[in-house]
Design a protein around this motif. Structure first.
Motif, mmCIF file in Angstrom:
data_model
loop_
_atom_site.group_PDB
_atom_site.id
_atom_site.type_symbol
_atom_site.label_atom_id
_atom_site.label_comp_id
_atom_site.label_asym_id
_atom_site.label_seq_id
_atom_site.Cartn_x
_atom_site.Cartn_y
_atom_site.Cartn_z
ATOM 1 N N PHE A 195 1.520 8.356 -10.087
ATOM 2 C CA PHE A 195 2.871 7.905 -10.466
ATOM 3 C C PHE A 195 3.687 7.504 -9.243
ATOM 4 O O PHE A 195 4.549 6.644 -9.323
ATOM 5 N N ARG A 196 3.417 8.160 -8.107
ATOM 6 C CA ARG A 196 4.169 7.810 -6.903
ATOM 7 C C ARG A 196 3.854 6.394 -6.444
ATOM 8 O O ARG A 196 4.638 5.772 -5.750
ATOM 9 N N GLU A 197 2.685 5.910 -6.809
ATOM 10 C CA GLU A 197 2.267 4.567 -6.392
ATOM 11 C C GLU A 197 2.882 3.475 -7.258
ATOM 12 O O GLU A 197 2.838 2.304 -6.910
ATOM 13 N N ILE A 198 3.403 3.876 -8.413
ATOM 14 C CA ILE A 198 3.957 2.869 -9.329
ATOM 15 C C ILE A 198 5.273 2.341 -8.778
ATOM 16 O O ILE A 198 6.146 3.121 -8.411
ATOM 17 N N PRO A 199 5.431 1.037 -8.690
ATOM 18 C CA PRO A 199 6.714 0.484 -8.222
ATOM 19 C C PRO A 199 7.768 0.601 -9.318
ATOM 20 O O PRO A 199 7.856 -0.261 -10.200
ATOM 21 N N TRP A 200 8.520 1.693 -9.269
ATOM 22 C CA TRP A 200 9.465 1.968 -10.357
ATOM 23 C C TRP A 200 10.608 0.959 -10.400
ATOM 24 O O TRP A 200 11.296 0.831 -11.407
ATOM 25 N N GLU A 201 10.826 0.242 -9.275
ATOM 26 C CA GLU A 201 11.922 -0.738 -9.257
ATOM 27 C C GLU A 201 11.688 -1.809 -10.321
ATOM 28 O O GLU A 201 12.629 -2.423 -10.814
ATOM 29 N N MET A 202 10.399 -2.009 -10.663
ATOM 30 C CA MET A 202 10.097 -3.037 -11.658
ATOM 31 C C MET A 202 10.759 -2.751 -12.991
ATOM 32 O O MET A 202 11.097 -3.670 -13.737
ATOM 33 N N GLU A 203 10.951 -1.473 -13.260
ATOM 34 C CA GLU A 203 11.603 -1.066 -14.503
ATOM 35 C C GLU A 203 13.048 -1.599 -14.518
ATOM 36 O O GLU A 203 13.499 -2.192 -15.486
ATOM 37 N N GLN A 204 13.723 -1.395 -13.377
ATOM 38 C CA GLN A 204 15.109 -1.883 -13.274
ATOM 39 C C GLN A 204 15.143 -3.405 -13.321
ATOM 40 O O GLN A 204 16.011 -3.977 -13.975
ATOM 41 N N ALA A 205 14.170 -4.010 -12.638
ATOM 42 C CA ALA A 205 14.126 -5.478 -12.624
ATOM 43 C C ALA A 205 14.024 -6.019 -14.047
ATOM 44 O O ALA A 205 14.699 -6.982 -14.410
#
Lengths: 313, 281
Positions: free
Chosen positions: B164-174
């Motif tokens: 999960f740490r590797e997932i680019p969570w910013e994509m969710e906001q994008a």
């Protein structure tokens, strides 16, 4: 995995002000998400362990539950003054040290080969997982039958044993057979962890050492191994604690005959076969404490090394 | 030129050694499973069935016709699957919190998981044996599922939080900026990215449950819940003084093949999962 834990709590990441609404909301959401896992883990470990601590103070046998009486620390005194307890501990420590040492050397050699190999990479990586996938009980059986003097093949393959040599007839050869099955099964795990560590050693540094005229052995001991310290530490710690719990192989291969019992096996026998919950619980507590000691010793040992390494560089 | 040939030769030799190491005991147990029980009874040393000592598939058909064995396989599949499913769901929640949120007690959760992963399983057998009898779940599926779950949670939590740490969570906001609702953003962006990690954790968890022996023999007493490793170790056949090793070998092969196939099929994921928690960071 240790390295992971360290980074997960890296305080530098926590840049938000601690008391904002958002952080409070995050805290409560996180607690709800983590709660089921935490409760379940503690329910099956911490609670039974406390109960074992309590039961260990009683003379309590399931075959005669009404005679249960409080005896204080007498069970611990009995266990610690009994040669059998020390003998099984010695066995366990011996198995742990020998298997982990052998696995470290072979596992590292395997990791080096897997790191180098380009062709057939998939085949090699796949087959290395086969021992990992085989059930420990089955691996125990396979090795027991292989060493058998009536139906096995080991005697006919080894030049220095007579064909009717009974491996399970005495202590040392039985222990050797047990360790063979343990080493076979878990070396792949070791080599995979070491392979991952090997991948992090910089190629540039190796190339530079090569240009400077370092021999293969010099490169191994001066460049590769020091740069893999963290990976080696994790692999050794996990394998050692795993080996210290050894039980399945012994149960299947010798059932503790010829003095091959491990401390786990002794504990199991007292509780499940003899229904001696009092002394068995005392042994459970002692087993738990000795695992903590082993973990502590290994962590301490490696920390010293890590500190040394930092001073050198 | 000569040097690189020598190095290549070393690698090839190394590969051969690895293959022999991994496959020899497996080939041996398969070979043993094809020896006839008569041949084994009189003693037939050697790797391959001696001439006339082969049994064809008869050991396999004997094993598969054995009711206890079939029940044990059924128990193992059921218990391992249920434990895996529940454990992965719970671990996913925890790992999401650990990877994504800042909260007090994070260190405590991770330390607890670490300690449990190192726990000597046998030291819990006594108290659990006593407690499960009191609760009436001794020798039931539930009595095994609960310990399997709690002992697979640490592994699942590590593996998953490393993924999960590797997932680019910013994509969710994008995605949300682009007009997706937060639920849509989570489902369409994050779930597909997290799925491989969850799957890996599930395989490793299933492994652990299938492999377990200590709980299997101490928390069961009949075939009602006894899983396959325990059943194999108690398998005595017609003559209790002569363990039917070729029959047992056939049973062992049947119990091992599904798991090995699983390994072979998902080897990439398993390697990633085994090493993710350990060295990334």
């Amino acid at each position: 995995m240790t390295t992971y834990v360290q980074t997960a709590v890296d305080p530098a990441e926590d840049t938000r002000p601690p008391d904002s609404d958002r952080s409070r909301a995050e805290n409560s959401l996180a607690r709800k998400l983590v709660a089921p896992a935490l409760v379940l883990m503690l329910l099956v470990t911490a609670f039974p362990m406390l109960r074992a601590l309590y039961l260990s103070l009683f003379n309590y046998s399931l075959t005669d539950p009404d005679a249960r009486e409080f005896v204080g620390l007498a069970n611990y005194a009995t266990a610690l003054s009994d040669w059998l307890f020390w003998k099984t501990t010695l066995n366990t420590v011996g198995i742990m040290i020998i298997t982990v040492a052998v696995e470290l050397v072979i596992g590292f050699a395997f990791a080096m080969v897997m790191h180098k190999v380009i062709f057939a990479r998939g085949v090699i990586r796949t087959s290395i997982l086969i021992p990992y996938g085989v059930i420990t009980v089955v691996s125990g059986f396979a090795w027991q039958f292989a060493f058998s003097n009536t139906n096995g093949f080991v005697n006919s393959w080894l030049p220095f044993t007579p064909d009717d040599f009974n491996w399970f007839g005495q202590y040392w050869s039985s222990m050797l057979a047990i360790m063979a099955s343990e080493i076979w099964k878990t070396t792949p795990f070791m080599s995979l962890l070491l392979l991952a560590g090997l991948a992090q050693v910089s190629e540039d540094m190796l190339e530079a050492a090569k240009v400077d005229g370092a021999t293969w052995w010099q490169r191994l001991f001066k460049v590769i191994l020091p740069n893999m310290r963290a990976a080696i530490m994790v692999a050794v710690l996990f394998r050692a604690l795993d080996a210290y719990r050894i039980f399945d192989n012994i149960f299947v291969m010798t059932a503790g005959a010829n003095g091959t019992e491990s401390i786990s096996f002794l504990t199991y026998r007292q509780v499940i076969e003899q229904f001696q919950l009092g002394i068995g619980s005392a042994l459970s507590v002692l087993l738990f404490l000795s695992v903590l000691v082993v973990a502590f010793v290994i962590v301490k040992l490696f920390r010293v090394n890590l500190a040394d390494a930092r001073q050198e560089s | 030129m000569g040097k690189s040939l020598k190095a290549n030769l070393g690698t090839i030799l190394g590969c051969a050694l690895i293959l022999i190491w991994c496959l020899l005991p497996v080939a041996w147990i398969i070979s043993l499973s094809f020896k006839s029980q008569e041949a084994v009874r009189v003693g037939s040393p050697g790797f391959f069935p001696s001439s006339g000592g082969g049994a064809g598939w008869s050991n396999y058909s004997d094993v598969l016709q054995d009711g206890q064995f079939r029940q044990a396989i059924f128990n193992s599949i059921g218990i391992s699957l249920i434990a895996t499913l529940l454990s992965v769901v719970i671990a996913t929640l925890a790992a999401y919190a650990i990877a994504r949120l800042e909260f007090k007690g994070k260190k405590f959760v991770l330390t607890t998981a670490l300690v449990i992963a190192m726990f000597p399983v046998v030291s819990l057998v006594g108290p659990l044996f006593d407690m499960w009898r009191a609760f009436g779940i001794y020798d039931t599926w539930l009595g095994l599922i609960i310990p399997y779950m709690s002992f697979t949670l640490p592994l699942a939590i590590w593996t998953l939080s490393a993924f999960f740490r590797e997932i680019p969570w910013e994509m969710e906001q994008a995605a949300q900026v682009d007009g997706a609702t937060s639920w849509q953003a989570f489902r369409k962006v994050i779930v597909p990215l997290a799925a491989p990690g969850v799957f890996t954790a599930a395989i490793l968890t299933f492994f652990f449950a299938w492999n377990d022996f200590v709980f299997g023999i101490s928390l069961t007493s009949t075939e009602r819940a006894r899983p396959i490793p325990a059943a194999l170790s108690f398998f005595v056949g017609d003559d209790p003084f002569n363990r039917p090793s070729s029959l047992l070998a056939a049973g062992a092969v049947v119990a091992t093949v599904p798991i090995v196939v699983l390994v072979l099929f998902f080897q990439r994921k398993i390697v990633a999962g085994l090493t993710a928690g350990a060295v990334k960071g």
